[in-house]
Scaffold this motif. Structure first.
Motif, mmCIF file in Angstrom:
data_model
loop_
_atom_site.group_PDB
_atom_site.id
_atom_site.type_symbol
_atom_site.label_atom_id
_atom_site.label_comp_id
_atom_site.label_asym_id
_atom_site.label_seq_id
_atom_site.Cartn_x
_atom_site.Cartn_y
_atom_site.Cartn_z
ATOM 1 N N ASN A 1 0.733 -1.199 0.188
ATOM 2 C CA ASN A 1 -0.100 0.081 0.291
ATOM 3 C C ASN A 1 0.857 1.271 -0.051
ATOM 4 O O ASN A 1 1.801 1.168 -0.154
ATOM 5 C CB ASN A 1 -1.045 -0.145 1.232
ATOM 6 N N ILE A 2 0.178 2.397 0.117
ATOM 7 C CA ILE A 2 1.009 3.616 0.111
ATOM 8 C C ILE A 2 0.414 4.511 1.376
ATOM 9 O O ILE A 2 -0.595 4.501 1.761
ATOM 10 C CB ILE A 2 0.375 4.682 -1.008
ATOM 11 N N HIS A 3 1.504 4.705 2.157
ATOM 12 C CA HIS A 3 1.185 5.498 3.258
ATOM 13 C C HIS A 3 1.551 6.659 3.276
ATOM 14 O O HIS A 3 2.313 7.225 2.550
ATOM 15 C CB HIS A 3 2.549 4.660 4.367
ATOM 16 N N LEU A 4 0.661 7.568 3.955
ATOM 17 C CA LEU A 4 0.485 9.166 3.665
ATOM 18 C C LEU A 4 0.649 9.573 5.252
ATOM 19 O O LEU A 4 -0.240 9.377 6.231
ATOM 20 C CB LEU A 4 -0.954 9.419 3.144
ATOM 21 N N ILE A 5 1.402 10.663 5.252
ATOM 22 C CA ILE A 5 1.521 11.640 6.576
ATOM 23 C C ILE A 5 1.175 12.914 5.918
ATOM 24 O O ILE A 5 1.942 13.296 5.070
ATOM 25 C CB ILE A 5 2.776 11.524 6.932
ATOM 26 N N TYR A 6 0.149 13.480 6.503
ATOM 27 C CA TYR A 6 -0.346 14.793 6.043
ATOM 28 C C TYR A 6 -0.175 15.721 7.239
ATOM 29 O O TYR A 6 -0.438 15.564 8.439
ATOM 30 C CB TYR A 6 -1.807 14.783 5.625
ATOM 31 N N PHE A 7 0.485 16.951 7.145
ATOM 32 C CA PHE A 7 0.553 17.997 8.236
ATOM 33 C C PHE A 7 0.456 19.393 7.346
ATOM 34 O O PHE A 7 1.005 19.478 6.444
ATOM 35 C CB PHE A 7 1.895 17.566 8.743
ATOM 36 N N ASP A 8 -0.162 20.221 8.202
ATOM 37 C CA ASP A 8 -0.316 21.676 8.041
ATOM 38 C C ASP A 8 0.116 22.712 8.970
ATOM 39 O O ASP A 8 0.227 23.841 8.640
ATOM 40 C CB ASP A 8 -1.720 21.728 7.583
ATOM 41 N N GLY A 9 1.054 22.138 9.966
ATOM 42 C CA GLY A 9 1.562 22.920 10.697
ATOM 43 C C GLY A 9 0.776 23.671 11.939
ATOM 44 O O GLY A 9 1.160 24.456 12.802
ATOM 45 N N VAL A 10 -0.658 23.358 11.788
ATOM 46 C CA VAL A 10 -1.743 23.738 12.525
ATOM 47 C C VAL A 10 -2.236 22.542 13.550
ATOM 48 O O VAL A 10 -2.127 22.714 14.612
ATOM 49 C CB VAL A 10 -2.900 24.598 11.996
ATOM 50 N N ASP A 11 -2.932 21.719 12.708
ATOM 51 C CA ASP A 11 -3.502 20.511 13.371
ATOM 52 C C ASP A 11 -2.548 19.455 13.720
ATOM 53 O O ASP A 11 -1.241 19.391 12.815
ATOM 54 C CB ASP A 11 -4.554 20.196 12.464
ATOM 55 N N GLU A 12 -2.924 18.385 14.256
ATOM 56 C CA GLU A 12 -2.127 17.059 14.527
ATOM 57 C C GLU A 12 -1.918 16.582 13.206
ATOM 58 O O GLU A 12 -2.957 16.595 12.377
ATOM 59 C CB GLU A 12 -2.822 15.931 15.469
ATOM 60 N N ASP A 13 -0.710 15.882 12.939
ATOM 61 C CA ASP A 13 -0.313 15.248 11.807
ATOM 62 C C ASP A 13 -1.331 14.016 11.549
ATOM 63 O O ASP A 13 -1.908 13.353 12.358
ATOM 64 C CB ASP A 13 0.986 14.540 11.890
ATOM 65 N N LYS A 14 -1.605 13.669 10.234
ATOM 66 C CA LYS A 14 -2.811 12.666 10.123
ATOM 67 C C LYS A 14 -2.135 11.534 9.179
ATOM 68 O O LYS A 14 -1.187 11.919 8.387
ATOM 69 C CB LYS A 14 -3.916 13.274 9.328
ATOM 70 N N THR A 15 -2.378 10.295 9.548
ATOM 71 C CA THR A 15 -1.909 9.277 8.619
ATOM 72 C C THR A 15 -2.828 8.620 8.006
ATOM 73 O O THR A 15 -4.069 8.746 8.561
ATOM 74 C CB THR A 15 -1.026 8.462 9.508
ATOM 75 N N GLN A 16 -2.655 7.830 6.772
ATOM 76 C CA GLN A 16 -3.578 7.558 6.041
ATOM 77 C C GLN A 16 -3.175 6.248 5.189
ATOM 78 O O GLN A 16 -1.852 6.351 4.748
ATOM 79 C CB GLN A 16 -4.444 8.267 5.400
ATOM 80 N N GLU A 17 -3.691 4.883 5.010
ATOM 81 C CA GLU A 17 -3.297 4.007 3.997
ATOM 82 C C GLU A 17 -4.176 4.031 2.815
ATOM 83 O O GLU A 17 -5.294 4.152 2.938
ATOM 84 C CB GLU A 17 -3.340 2.694 4.808
#
Length: 162
Positions: free
Chosen positions: A81-97
């Protein structure tokens, strides 16, 4: 059209994709309009960096050239799969597969997650256009009977010419 294709349209839309091709295809500097549903479009810049081993793709999205108010999408290829880490510097980092699919040069990442505290099927779609890409972020809430995906945000990606 068969009953199977009516019940399972996503299974026929695409084949599993090669992450290397996806990574290389998106690499570059892009610009265009972006907007969420019912919001005024704004000019956006996207820097896409594909790692040397072509197993990681970082998309930096910002509303101005200096990168203020930016968000980062870090995609990493794993065995299945593809693992994603999303961050915007404001909210908590989000992860998703996600699973990655390809159809006629366009790509779709599909994963089950949560949005607005609701379970959802999340689709990140990169539609190949004559002059770049159209990145659509769509959702389908799993706790209601809505048929199909709902538009969340779109980002136009046209090559940035210096």
């Amino acid at each position: 059209m068969t009953l199977f294709s009516l019940l399972f349209p996503h299974t026929i839309w695409a084949d599993e994709a090669d992450f290397t091709e996806f990574c290389v295809g998106l690499a570059g500097q892009w610009q265009g309009s972006s907007a969420k549903l019912k919001q005024k479009p704004k000019h956006t810049y996207v820097d896409a960096i594909c790692s040397a081993d072509k197993r990681q793709l970082i998309l930096s999205v910002s509303a101005n050239v200096k990168g203020l108010q930016s968000e980062t999408w870090w995609f990493r290829f794993r065995t299945n799969n593809i693992h994603l880490i999303y961050f915007d510097g404001v909210d908590e980092d989000k992860t998703q597969e996600f699973s990655l699919y390809n159809h006629k040069g366009s790509y779709s990442l599909l994963g089950e997650g949560e949005l607005n505290s609701r379970p959802a099927l999340i689709q990140l779609r990169f539609d190949l256009k004559k002059n770049g890409w159209l990145w659509l972020q769509n959702i389908q809430y799993l706790d209601d009977d809505t048929d199909g995906y709902l538009f969340y945000r779109g980002i136009e990606m046209i090559p940035l010419i210096n």
